[in-house]
Design an enzyme around this catalytic site. Structure first.
Site, PDB file in Angstrom:
ATOM      1  N   ALA A 278      64.262 101.300 -21.570  1.00  0.00           N
ATOM      2  CA  ALA A 278      65.691 101.275 -21.888  1.00  0.00           C
ATOM      3  C   ALA A 278      66.034  99.914 -22.480  1.00  0.00           C
ATOM      4  CB  ALA A 278      66.522 101.540 -20.637  1.00  0.00           C
ATOM      5  N   LYS A 279      66.773  99.925 -23.572  1.00  0.00           N
ATOM      6  CA  LYS A 279      67.209  98.658 -24.184  1.00  0.00           C
ATOM      7  C   LYS A 279      68.537  98.287 -23.532  1.00  0.00           C
ATOM      8  CE  LYS A 279      67.582  96.455 -28.750  1.00  0.00           C
ATOM      9  NZ  LYS A 279      66.457  95.531 -28.619  1.00  0.00           N
ATOM     10  N   ALA A 280      68.446  97.706 -22.352  1.00  0.00           N
ATOM     11  CA  ALA A 280      69.616  97.401 -21.526  1.00  0.00           C
ATOM     12  C   ALA A 280      69.918  95.908 -21.554  1.00  0.00           C
ATOM     13  CB  ALA A 280      69.387  97.853 -20.087  1.00  0.00           C
TER      14      ALA A 280
ATOM     15  N   TYR B 195      67.619  91.707 -20.671  1.00  0.00           N
ATOM     16  CA  TYR B 195      67.491  90.533 -21.521  1.00  0.00           C
ATOM     17  C   TYR B 195      67.770  89.224 -20.788  1.00  0.00           C
ATOM     18  CZ  TYR B 195      66.300  93.306 -25.522  1.00  0.00           C
ATOM     19  OH  TYR B 195      65.624  94.134 -26.370  1.00  0.00           O
TER      20      TYR B 195
END
Length: 327
Positions: free
Chosen positions: A168-170, A174
């Site tokens: 998931a690019k959450a 980051y």
């Protein structure tokens, strides 16, 4: 309408919010929004390129599908479809008048000011969707595309997929990337390379990783806590079309030091060579022939100068009627 100049960066004057275009300065959230306090957002990074047929967005549908996949993993049910996000992107770019830009779609948990909820539980909070665009140059520097960058192996381990879903690019993921990036910058490097929890190569702070050995392209698998990068996938497809063997496998750290070539891929980084790791020169210390060949083909595809592998439609034209007229 042209984008506005903010510290030499052209930014689109409108932002897409929940299906409507609003002014850039009105795209604000409350300080007590769930996303601010608990990092509850998913997002994408997409590029729109200049072509002979006008601006064109690279792999727009694939990016928006990954956005919705990320939201689904975090139980963020968006009322907007993939097609809605694609159409919204085109609307923002058209309104901006920009001929190339970086695109940032976001789905986040906000705050219901009539019934505010302040706990970790995300469900009481509304889900808002945004799309913003601006002009952004080469993420790791214009010269990096040819001369390469200096990197280090980070002391920070990449998040494990059973603690934070790496696919998931959450936004919350980051925070891990920030630690990797800051450590690298403070150490005099352009980027850091993280290992997974088993000690094998994973990825950079915001890029996938490739090595070249004996003409073969080697990259960590999805099981190494990597984001399933769309540029990564594009490079793999291009490599196979060019007859370059691609191997997805667990890779030891020491393989970095003896690789013939190495490079990063990503929407922001595109294809950026790595010239050194931990102050050990990689290959000849500059962009290698395999990297250069992949770059050349990739840049032709994204600028509409040649077809994508297998004739796939990787470009969505902002003004398709002009493409038809110029065909």
């Amino acid at each position: 309408m042209a984008g506005k100049d903010v510290s030499t960066m052209l930014i689109a004057p409108k932002v897409w919010k929940n299906g409507q275009l609003i002014e850039w300065n009105d795209a604000k959230i409350h300080v007590m929004s769930h996303v601010v306090n608990y990092g509850s957002s998913v997002f994408e990074g997409i590029r729109c390129y200049t072509t002979a047929n006008g601006p064109a967005v690279f792999r727009l549908k694939e990016h928006m599908q990954r956005l919705l996949n990320s939201a689904k993993i975090y139980r963020m049910d968006s009322k907007f479809t993939r097609e809605d996000f694609c159409t919204g992107t085109i609307d923002v770019i058209k309104d901006s008048g920009l001929d190339h830009c970086y695109i940032r779609p976001l789905i986040m948990r906000g705050l219901d000011e009539d019934k505010p909820a302040f706990g970790v539980n995300p469900f009481p909070n509304p889900i808002d969707s945004y799309i913003a665009v601006w002009q952004w140059g080469k993420y790791l520097g214009d010269e990096a595309i040819e001369s390469g960058i200096d990197t280090c192996v980070s002391s920070w381990t990449r998040i494990t997929s059973n603690s934070m879903p790496a696919m998931a690019k959450a936004g919350a993921n980051y925070m891990n990337s920030q630690l990797i990036k800051m450590e690298a910058l403070l150490g005099g490097f352009s980027e850091g390379i993280a290992l997974d929890d088993r000690g094998y190569l994973s990825e950079g702070s915001g890029e996938n990783l490739f090595l070249v050995n004996n003409g073969k392209l080697i990259t960590p698998p999805l099981g190494a806590s990597i984001l399933p990068g769309i540029t990564r996938d594009s490079v793999i497809q291009i490599a196979r079309e060019l007859g370059i063997e691609v191997i997805e496998t667990a890779i030891q750290r020491s393989a970095l030091y003896v690789a013939d070539e190495a490079f990063f891929t990503g929407t922001a980084a595109e294809i950026t060579p790595i010239r050194s790791v931990d102050r050990i020169t990689v290959g000849a210390g500059r962009r290698g022939p395999v990297t250069e060949r992949l770059q050349e083909h990739f840049f032709k595809v994204i600028h509409g100068e040649c077809e994508a592998p297998s004739g796939a439609e990787w470009l969505t034209y902002v003004n398709p009627e002009k493409k038809t007229a110029n065909a």
